[in-house]
Write a protein that holds these residues in place. Structure first.
Motif, PDB file in Angstrom:
ATOM      1  N   GLU A 104       1.001  -1.279   0.076  1.00  0.00           N
ATOM      2  CA  GLU A 104       0.127  -0.113   0.131  1.00  0.00           C
ATOM      3  C   GLU A 104       0.763   1.332   0.007  1.00  0.00           C
ATOM      4  N   ILE A 105       0.484   2.142  -1.069  1.00  0.00           N
ATOM      5  CA  ILE A 105       1.328   3.423  -1.080  1.00  0.00           C
ATOM      6  C   ILE A 105       0.472   4.620  -0.886  1.00  0.00           C
ATOM      7  N   THR A 134       0.230   8.633  -1.272  1.00  0.00           N
ATOM      8  CA  THR A 134       0.871   9.840  -1.894  1.00  0.00           C
ATOM      9  C   THR A 134      -0.070  11.030  -1.718  1.00  0.00           C
ATOM     10  N   ILE A 151       5.439  10.352  -2.470  1.00  0.00           N
ATOM     11  CA  ILE A 151       4.998   9.081  -1.780  1.00  0.00           C
ATOM     12  C   ILE A 151       5.459   9.492  -0.220  1.00  0.00           C
ATOM     13  N   SER A 201       4.040   7.459   2.476  1.00  0.00           N
ATOM     14  CA  SER A 201       4.428   6.146   3.133  1.00  0.00           C
ATOM     15  C   SER A 201       4.292   4.785   2.098  1.00  0.00           C
ATOM     16  N   VAL A 202       5.063   3.921   2.560  1.00  0.00           N
ATOM     17  CA  VAL A 202       4.878   2.545   1.763  1.00  0.00           C
ATOM     18  C   VAL A 202       4.666   1.546   2.837  1.00  0.00           C
ATOM     19  N   GLN A 208      11.112   9.119  -3.017  1.00  0.00           N
ATOM     20  CA  GLN A 208       9.707   9.541  -2.575  1.00  0.00           C
ATOM     21  C   GLN A 208       9.126  10.532  -3.535  1.00  0.00           C
ATOM     22  N   LEU A 216       6.599   8.757  -8.109  1.00  0.00           N
ATOM     23  CA  LEU A 216       5.869   7.555  -8.007  1.00  0.00           C
ATOM     24  C   LEU A 216       6.018   6.593  -8.837  1.00  0.00           C
ATOM     25  N   SER A 237       9.152   4.582  -8.359  1.00  0.00           N
ATOM     26  CA  SER A 237       9.235   3.667  -7.218  1.00  0.00           C
ATOM     27  C   SER A 237       8.199   2.403  -7.278  1.00  0.00           C
ATOM     28  N   VAL A 238       7.187   2.788  -8.120  1.00  0.00           N
ATOM     29  CA  VAL A 238       6.384   1.506  -8.283  1.00  0.00           C
ATOM     30  C   VAL A 238       7.193   0.464  -9.123  1.00  0.00           C
TER      31      VAL A 238
END
Length: 373
Positions: free
Chosen positions: A100-101, A103, A109, A111-112, A130, A133, A136-137
């Motif tokens: 769960e991300i 934004t 971002i 939190s992850v 961060q 997005l 990071s994905v």
């Protein structure tokens, strides 16, 4: 008399000086001092109202400026917090495990979180950007593939975007769909990506936390249970997304109400379509030509009767006649016009002009007679 008074004054001063006590400082210092218990009419002071007003005005300006500065700081901090620290979208990636991300409005971002401790430890080791997005994905998908959480057998990934703005959620889900496909293709895995968009629901979030699943996976589980009451939330919560899709196929459950599945791209090949002749355009057929021997140079062309059977029958006309007695007919260059039904049928041959008939006028559309020398 004045002299007598003067002598008395001098005598009085002499007597007073002689009778005055001597100046003994020790005695003067030993005399006790009586303190005043209240002010008398000389030491008493009355307040001055004008001075008090000036003092209050002097302190009002700096105090008001300080209050205004504090208010400006509060507004700036609130705006910054709303823009950069306030959650706007919650993105869930469900495969064999769920991530769960969260934004903000700028897709940065905040939190992850993973629902499995091993996956969380794996994400903590990765250097996630961060502020980006999409990047990071891609890193998360690559890490899940390298650690065996996503392979050819379990290559189904679901994207769930939770946002108040449905259009913005759809755009974000479509963008991440392409990112996941490209990241999986780079690792030689053909991933199937499904997506869904939901609106924030506190009750759904609480229920999802109860079963340690994402809200997107919770919606799929509810659809399966609604179609088959023998299934339970506890049994479905431990399944991966690929297993849930397999159950939906076995139970013939239509999940298109909650998820969107992209159709696989098919290779398109160029197909050469053969040229089709326009039925309205008929090539010129064999014609019969009759030449007027009366010296007018008029040429009449009779088409083949088979051509007249078509809806639009062409009329073949010859160019302007040559100034010779026997004009030469050349092939037609332009598409002939359609035959008017009101005109005389072309199959009937026109007879040459006789002496009694009216000679051709200058307005004749076919051609002008040659001039005689």
């Amino acid at each position: 008399m004045s002299t007598h008074k003067k002598l008395n004054i001098e005598a009085s001063l002499s007597r007073s000086i002689s009778q005055a006590p001597g100046l003994d400082f020790d005695k003067l210092a030993a005399i006790p001092v009586v303190k005043m218990t209240e002010h008398d009419y000389i030491t008493r002071q009355t307040p001055a109202p004008a001075i008090a007003r000036n003092t209050s005005l002097r302190y009002f300006k700096p105090i008001s400026m300080a209050v205004a500065g504090v208010l400006v700081m509060i507004v700036c901090i609130t705006t910054w917090f709303g823009e950069f620290k306030s959650p706007e979208s919650i993105i869930a990636l469900d495969a064999n495990q769920s991530v769960e991300i969260v934004t903000n409005k700028h897709k940065e971002i905040l939190s992850v979180k993973a629902f499995d401790q091993n996956v969380q430890a794996l994400l903590d080791e990765e250097h996630l950007n961060q502020t980006n997005l999409e990047e990071s994905v891609g890193v998360i998908i690559t890490a899940m593939i390298k650690n065996g959480y996503l392979d050819e057998n379990k290559s189904v990934v679901m994207i769930t975007v939770e946002n108040q703005n449905t259009a913005k959620a759809d755009d974000l889900a479509t963008t991440l769909n392409q990112v996941i496909k490209e990241s999986a293709t780079a690792e030689n895995i053909s991933a199937t990506v499904v997506r869904q968009t939901v609106t924030p629901d506190s009750q759904a979030v609480t229920e999802a936390e109860q079963y340690s699943v994402s809200t997107g996976k919770l919606n799929v589980m509810k659809e399966l249970i609604a179609a088959d009451s023998s299934l339970t939330m506890e049994s479905l919560a431990g399944m991966s997304l690929a297993d849930l899709l397999t159950v939906s196929k076995e139970k013939a459950v239509d999940l298109t109400k909650v998820i969107t599945v992209d159709e696989p791209e098919k290779e398109t090949k160029e197909v050469t379509t053969p040229a089709v002749e326009d039925p309205s355009v008929t090539p010129p057929a064999t014609t019969e030509t009759s030449v007027d021997t009366n010296g007018t140079g008029k040429v009449t062309t009779t088409p083949d009767p088979a051509v007249l059977e078509t809806p639009e029958t062409p009329v073949v006309t010859s160019p302007e006649p040559q100034p010779t007695t026997e004009p030469v007919v050349t092939p037609p260059e332009k598409t002939p016009e359609a035959v008017d039904d009101e005109k005389t049928p072309l199959s009937e041959e026109k007879t040459p002009l006789s002496e009694e008939q009216t000679p051709l006028s200058e307005n004749d559309p076919i051609g002008e007679p040659p001039t005689s020398e």
